[in-house]
Design a protein around this motif. Structure first.
Motif, short mmCIF file in Angstrom:
data_model
loop_
_atom_site.label_atom_id
_atom_site.label_comp_id
_atom_site.label_asym_id
_atom_site.label_seq_id
_atom_site.Cartn_x
_atom_site.Cartn_y
_atom_site.Cartn_z
N VAL A 31 0.84 -1.20 0.00
CA VAL A 31 0.00 0.00 0.00
C VAL A 31 0.88 1.25 0.00
O VAL A 31 0.63 2.20 -0.75
CB VAL A 31 -0.98 -0.01 1.20
N ILE A 32 1.93 1.25 0.80
CA ILE A 32 2.87 2.38 0.81
C ILE A 32 3.52 2.53 -0.56
O ILE A 32 3.67 3.65 -1.08
CB ILE A 32 3.93 2.19 1.92
N ALA A 33 3.90 1.43 -1.19
CA ALA A 33 4.50 1.48 -2.52
C ALA A 33 3.53 2.06 -3.54
O ALA A 33 3.94 2.81 -4.44
CB ALA A 33 4.97 0.09 -2.94
N CYS A 34 2.25 1.74 -3.40
CA CYS A 34 1.24 2.31 -4.32
C CYS A 34 1.13 3.82 -4.15
O CYS A 34 1.05 4.56 -5.14
CB CYS A 34 -0.12 1.66 -4.08
N PHE A 35 1.13 4.29 -2.92
CA PHE A 35 1.08 5.74 -2.68
C PHE A 35 2.30 6.42 -3.30
O PHE A 35 2.19 7.46 -3.95
CB PHE A 35 1.03 6.05 -1.18
N HIS A 36 3.48 5.84 -3.10
CA HIS A 36 4.70 6.44 -3.65
C HIS A 36 4.70 6.40 -5.17
O HIS A 36 5.11 7.38 -5.82
CB HIS A 36 5.94 5.73 -3.10
N ALA A 37 4.24 5.33 -5.76
CA ALA A 37 4.19 5.24 -7.23
C ALA A 37 3.25 6.30 -7.79
O ALA A 37 3.56 6.93 -8.81
CB ALA A 37 3.74 3.85 -7.65
N LYS A 39 2.53 9.22 -6.38
CA LYS A 39 3.17 10.53 -6.20
C LYS A 39 4.31 10.74 -7.19
O LYS A 39 4.56 11.87 -7.61
CB LYS A 39 3.70 10.69 -4.78
N PHE A 40 5.02 9.67 -7.57
CA PHE A 40 6.11 9.80 -8.54
C PHE A 40 5.59 10.06 -9.95
O PHE A 40 6.30 10.63 -10.77
CB PHE A 40 6.98 8.55 -8.55
N THR A 41 4.37 9.64 -10.25
CA THR A 41 3.87 9.76 -11.61
C THR A 41 2.85 10.87 -11.79
O THR A 41 2.41 11.12 -12.91
CB THR A 41 3.22 8.43 -12.06
N HIS A 42 2.46 11.58 -10.73
CA HIS A 42 1.50 12.67 -10.82
C HIS A 42 2.04 13.88 -10.06
O HIS A 42 2.46 13.74 -8.90
CB HIS A 42 0.15 12.27 -10.20
N TYR A 43 2.00 15.03 -10.71
CA TYR A 43 2.40 16.26 -10.03
C TYR A 43 1.29 16.72 -9.12
O TYR A 43 0.11 16.50 -9.37
CB TYR A 43 2.72 17.36 -11.05
N ILE A 66 7.01 9.55 4.53
CA ILE A 66 7.39 8.14 4.41
C ILE A 66 6.18 7.29 4.02
O ILE A 66 6.27 6.44 3.15
CB ILE A 66 8.01 7.63 5.72
N LEU A 67 5.04 7.56 4.64
CA LEU A 67 3.87 6.73 4.39
C LEU A 67 3.15 7.07 3.09
O LEU A 67 2.69 6.18 2.39
CB LEU A 67 2.88 6.84 5.56
N PHE A 68 3.04 8.35 2.76
CA PHE A 68 2.20 8.77 1.63
C PHE A 68 2.98 9.36 0.47
O PHE A 68 2.38 9.69 -0.55
CB PHE A 68 1.15 9.76 2.10
N GLY A 69 4.28 9.55 0.59
CA GLY A 69 5.06 10.12 -0.50
C GLY A 69 5.15 11.64 -0.40
O GLY A 69 4.56 12.26 0.47
N VAL A 70 5.89 12.22 -1.33
CA VAL A 70 6.18 13.65 -1.31
C VAL A 70 5.45 14.32 -2.48
O VAL A 70 5.50 13.83 -3.60
CB VAL A 70 7.70 13.89 -1.43
N ASP A 71 4.79 15.44 -2.22
CA ASP A 71 4.13 16.21 -3.28
C ASP A 71 5.18 17.04 -4.01
O ASP A 71 5.86 17.86 -3.41
CB ASP A 71 3.07 17.14 -2.70
N LEU A 72 5.28 16.82 -5.31
CA LEU A 72 6.23 17.58 -6.12
C LEU A 72 5.47 18.50 -7.07
O LEU A 72 4.51 18.08 -7.71
CB LEU A 72 7.11 16.63 -6.93
N PRO A 73 5.91 19.76 -7.18
CA PRO A 73 5.24 20.67 -8.10
C PRO A 73 5.66 20.39 -9.55
O PRO A 73 6.70 19.81 -9.81
CB PRO A 73 5.73 22.05 -7.65
#
Length: 95
Positions: A31-37, A39-43, A66-73
């Protein structure tokens, strides 16, 4: 000839608990990997600043990252080519 290893009930219950715990951990990590994936593919919508350094984050912000990923602009390109260029716009109602 079939080998049979007798297990008492306590050992069997213990192994079931260990297997169930491993399954729960596996699902949690996926589930954590899904959140990170995601966030990596959507701005991030509306995000204008890059995330802070981990040294400047509080515990709750680190845990959320760590749990939900990082928001990138969305990156902005302000550079203009040195040579002449033409801007081409494609008008298509399906895009």
């Amino acid at each position: 000839m079939q080998l049979y290893f007798p297990m008492n009930n306590r050992l069997r219950k213990f192994l079931k608990k260990i297997l169930f715990l491993c399954l729960i951990i596996f699902v949690f990590v996926n589930v954590i990997a899904c959140f990170h994936a995601y966030k990596f593919t959507h701005y991030a919508l509306g995000a204008t600043a890059f995330p802070k350094n981990p040294e400047k984050m509080g515990f709750s912000q680190k845990l959320e990252s760590i749990l939900f990923g990082v928001d990138l602009p969305r990156p902005i390109n302000n550079q203009v080519p040195k040579r002449k260029f033409a801007t081409v716009r494609i008008n298509d109602k399906n895009l």
